[in-house]
Design a protein around this motif. Sequence first.
Motif, PDB file in Angstrom:
ATOM      1  N   SER A  92      33.814  13.735 -18.448  1.00  0.00           N
ATOM      2  CA  SER A  92      33.964  12.806 -19.502  1.00  0.00           C
ATOM      3  C   SER A  92      33.296  11.408 -19.530  1.00  0.00           C
ATOM      4  CB  SER A  92      35.529  12.454 -19.949  1.00  0.00           C
ATOM      5  OG  SER A  92      35.948  11.732 -18.979  1.00  0.00           O
ATOM      6  N   ILE A  95      28.694  12.855 -19.012  1.00  0.00           N
ATOM      7  CA  ILE A  95      28.008  13.355 -20.070  1.00  0.00           C
ATOM      8  C   ILE A  95      28.027  12.756 -21.351  1.00  0.00           C
ATOM      9  CG2 ILE A  95      28.013  15.560 -21.691  1.00  0.00           C
ATOM     10  CD1 ILE A  95      29.454  17.004 -19.467  1.00  0.00           C
ATOM     11  N   ASN A  97      27.287  10.381 -25.032  1.00  0.00           N
ATOM     12  CA  ASN A  97      27.487  10.324 -26.349  1.00  0.00           C
ATOM     13  C   ASN A  97      28.876  10.927 -26.617  1.00  0.00           C
ATOM     14  OD1 ASN A  97      24.994   9.411 -26.776  1.00  0.00           O
ATOM     15  ND2 ASN A  97      23.995  11.484 -27.103  1.00  0.00           N
ATOM     16  N   GLY A  98      29.858  10.825 -25.704  1.00  0.00           N
ATOM     17  CA  GLY A  98      31.112  11.347 -25.852  1.00  0.00           C
ATOM     18  C   GLY A  98      31.326  12.949 -25.836  1.00  0.00           C
ATOM     19  N   LEU A  99      30.150  13.381 -25.625  1.00  0.00           N
ATOM     20  CA  LEU A  99      30.378  15.121 -25.299  1.00  0.00           C
ATOM     21  C   LEU A  99      31.175  15.480 -24.351  1.00  0.00           C
ATOM     22  CD1 LEU A  99      26.580  15.893 -26.197  1.00  0.00           C
ATOM     23  CD2 LEU A  99      28.644  16.237 -27.909  1.00  0.00           C
ATOM     24  N   GLY A 100      31.540  14.882 -23.289  1.00  0.00           N
ATOM     25  CA  GLY A 100      32.242  15.158 -22.281  1.00  0.00           C
ATOM     26  C   GLY A 100      33.692  15.081 -22.694  1.00  0.00           C
ATOM     27  N   LEU A 102      34.689  15.657 -25.773  1.00  0.00           N
ATOM     28  CA  LEU A 102      34.981  16.879 -26.542  1.00  0.00           C
ATOM     29  C   LEU A 102      34.797  18.204 -25.816  1.00  0.00           C
ATOM     30  CD1 LEU A 102      34.765  17.581 -29.483  1.00  0.00           C
ATOM     31  CD2 LEU A 102      32.238  17.860 -29.412  1.00  0.00           C
ATOM     32  N   VAL A 103      34.176  18.301 -24.669  1.00  0.00           N
ATOM     33  CA  VAL A 103      34.111  19.364 -23.875  1.00  0.00           C
ATOM     34  C   VAL A 103      35.597  19.513 -23.347  1.00  0.00           C
ATOM     35  CG1 VAL A 103      33.321  20.348 -21.659  1.00  0.00           C
ATOM     36  CG2 VAL A 103      31.474  19.562 -23.600  1.00  0.00           C
ATOM     37  N   TYR A 104      36.115  18.260 -22.654  1.00  0.00           N
ATOM     38  CA  TYR A 104      37.396  18.493 -22.222  1.00  0.00           C
ATOM     39  C   TYR A 104      38.500  18.878 -23.231  1.00  0.00           C
ATOM     40  CZ  TYR A 104      42.208  17.146 -20.378  1.00  0.00           C
ATOM     41  OH  TYR A 104      43.326  17.264 -20.196  1.00  0.00           O
TER      42      TYR A 104
END
Length: 177
Positions: A92, A95, A97-100, A102-104
């Motif tokens: 988190s 990664i 732009n906050g994509l990590g 979101l992935v979590y």
Amino acid sequence: MQVKNETQTRFTAEIKIVPPWALTLAVVAFIAAQWFFNIAVTRHPHAPPAWARPLLGFLLGLVAGCFLLLIGYINRDAKRRGMSPTLWTLVSVLIPNGLGILVYFILRQPRSSACPQCGNAVQAGFNFCPRCNYKLSPSCPQCQRLVGVNDVYCPYCGTSLRNQATPDSGLPTKLPG
């Protein structure tokens, strides 16, 4: 009214898992953003206008604080879901732009609960406890899928769910001898 109180209680319980270190870092980041935009930037020759500096400081501080609170939440939430907290915290953070984050939230495992009989951790959707064979939720005796408490027939295979506990009466049993 009951739903509102239940929702507030659940939200409050989720907020309480944020660790104190994340809360402290979020406050420090917010204060640092205020200092940067309201004191340090004023000395720069191309500084933003005076009316925009407090707004920029507030917005950047709010974004940085929320990011750090989410990192702390992910660290504790991954641990209680049986996932690696170190791995998911790094994912988190690293990664961009906050994509990590979101992935979590897309890939996180469902929370496990405790068996009422033996206390073993049981995953969501299990019909029986894997340790003591305790029946956790009502299921169809034919196909073993979850059924509602008030269902008369299984919605998947059509098996009657009434009178399953009583043996068939009317057919005499013949014992040898």
